[in-house]
Design an enzyme around this catalytic site. Sequence first.
Site, PDB file in Angstrom:
ATOM      1  N   LYS A 207       1.552 -10.097   4.637  1.00 40.46           N
ATOM      2  CA  LYS A 207       2.567  -9.996   3.695  1.00 40.46           C
ATOM      3  C   LYS A 207       2.487  -8.672   2.946  1.00 40.46           C
ATOM      4  CE  LYS A 207       3.866 -10.592  -0.452  1.00 40.46           C
ATOM      5  NZ  LYS A 207       4.436  -9.425  -1.021  1.00 40.46           N
ATOM      6  N   GLU A 282      -9.667  -5.244  -3.353  1.00 36.17           N
ATOM      7  CA  GLU A 282      -9.439  -4.024  -3.895  1.00 36.17           C
ATOM      8  C   GLU A 282      -8.496  -3.667  -4.824  1.00 36.17           C
ATOM      9  OE1 GLU A 282     -11.655  -1.676  -2.840  1.00 36.17           O
ATOM     10  OE2 GLU A 282     -12.685  -2.590  -1.311  1.00 36.17           O
ATOM     11  N   CYS A 316      -5.346   4.357  -6.037  1.00 36.86           N
ATOM     12  CA  CYS A 316      -6.422   3.585  -6.573  1.00 36.86           C
ATOM     13  C   CYS A 316      -7.558   4.541  -6.887  1.00 36.86           C
ATOM     14  CB  CYS A 316      -7.094   2.410  -5.773  1.00 36.86           C
ATOM     15  SG  CYS A 316      -5.880   1.225  -5.071  1.00 36.86           S
TER      16      CYS A 316
HETATM   17  C1  UN1 Z   1      -5.684   3.732  -2.391  1.00 38.08           C
HETATM   18  O1  UN1 Z   1      -5.332   4.484  -3.235  1.00 38.08           O
HETATM   19  O2  UN1 Z   1      -5.657   2.441  -2.655  1.00 38.08           O
HETATM   20  O3  UN1 Z   1      -9.192   7.960  -0.648  1.00 38.08           O
HETATM   21  C2  UN1 Z   1      -6.432   4.248  -1.258  1.00 38.08           C
HETATM   22  C3  UN1 Z   1      -8.092   8.058  -0.544  1.00 38.08           C
HETATM   23  C4  UN1 Z   1      -7.186   7.403   0.481  1.00 38.08           C
HETATM   24  C5  UN1 Z   1      -7.105   6.021   0.401  1.00 38.08           C
HETATM   25  C6  UN1 Z   1      -6.744   5.639  -0.941  1.00 38.08           C
HETATM   26  N1  UN1 Z   1      -7.795   7.864   1.604  1.00 38.08           N
HETATM   27  O4  UN1 Z   1      -7.428   8.507  -1.540  1.00 38.08           O
END
Ligand code: UN1
Length: 531
Positions: A207, A282, A316
Amino acid sequence: MAQAKKALSRTTKKSARAGAAGGNGTKGGARAASKTYSNYIGGEWVAAAGGEYFENVNPADTRDVVGRFPVSTAEDVNRAVAAAKAAAEGWRRMPAPRRAEILFRLGNILIRDKDSHSADMTREMGKVLKETGGDVQEAIDCTFYTAGEGRRLHGYTTPAEMPDKFAMCVRQPVGLCGLITPWNFPMAIPSWKLIPALVCGNTVVIKPAEDTPLSTYNLVKACEEAGVPKGVVNMVTGYGAAAGKPLTEHRDVRLISFTGSTETGRLIAGACADRNAICSLELGGKNVIIVMDDADVDLAVEGAVWGAFGTSGQRCTASSRIVVHKKVYKKFTQKLVERAANLRVGDGANANTDMGPVINAAAVHKILGYIEVGEKQDGAKLATGGKRLTTGAHANGYFIEPTVFTDVAPDMRIAQEEIFGPVTAVIPTNNLEEAVEIANGVRYGLSAAIYTQDVNRAFHAMNDMYTGIFYVNSSTIGAEVHLPFGGTKATGNGHREAGTQVLDIFTEWKSVYVDYSGKLQRAQIDEVSFE
Ligand code: UN1
């Protein structure tokens, strides 16, 4: 991470979306012309049971409707789960190297279509083409790396306690996996979950975030072309409450893998706990760059700009705090502010754009809210940015200026809470020990970085930062797929995606004992004599 919704539209009714960006209304015909997409269930492309659609719009210009996608409900989820269940035994029994052959084909299809997938992604989520190219590339890397596991999926053998007895452990698929994925990496993150799930022998229902269903559609379509058998991969599009929740709560779904906000993650973890399902999360981050007095300041500024404003700060892993030694504080902040102020904000599809829009109206609201908190409540210094751009080329999109707060105290809200936008907070510090304390002083623990020329300082920080990812002389973003990805504290629940560690999410261990002595041997009880 913001999980805000885009406007719902029915086949018979136009949404009021165009006004959401404070824009100029609907461009005649653009909406009617947009393509209508389907769910993918049991190898068939089908409409949602309720027959409703939502619009996927371009955040750089909300008059541009990327496509109409099914609003799925529990009925669609139930069908998708039933299809995944029916396909499970055949897929589990297929030797892993054969499953991997299909995935290698998938990788080649993604390479072939990289440019069009990148363009689709920029159109549906806004980040600049170079970055969406990187997103698709990450999916390609993940596919090839993980497909290689088809010929490994290592367990191990070990001596048994008793003579004439053999001991080993092997991996087995967990079963049916529900994957709920975010909009900020709309192909890379689905691939982090989907590809390992498949190579390990699981079937899935995915999803995707309602803001970015097209990139996941492109991935699933490529799976179909690669020859993934019917029912092994199923996709339902739609909203969290109507589609994500029934998937999370479905009794036949053994595992939920979710990337998104810490708040939603907690709800999902609770739902999984209720039925003893496996749950991998995550979640948020409040990542930090430490800049020491011996740092290459220009390099640190480069890293800060890339980490804070890449993907408009919607990672993130974004560098949302920068803890700077007082001896270089002035020099660093001046350069950072100058760089931030000169970034070209615009449509990510234009080659000269440095930073695209944010994802939607709710994100604008949240980010501007935090900027107000920073100025008025926290009392930090707004050194550059802070405003929404609403005129000219920005009139119909969700654009926010790259924003730098300086003289930030570690306990201010803008230094503690995840903003998920182009806003960074510069915090002065006196020494490494204090910097590490500040850096660790948040509820999240995803990524941290230090800029220093001193190897001892670099290793001290590496050792003392309680995060899942750590960089030396590089920004907080840019993780590679063959190393584990994830974080400590409120960033997750102890799992890691990517690397070989992801296999521990998508398999369960089976310990196997083979006794070939021909007699009853009781472990822990029988004495073994050697005459
Ligand atoms: C995310 O922001 O959820 O390391 C992933 C990084 C990318 C992945 C980010 N390869 O910024």
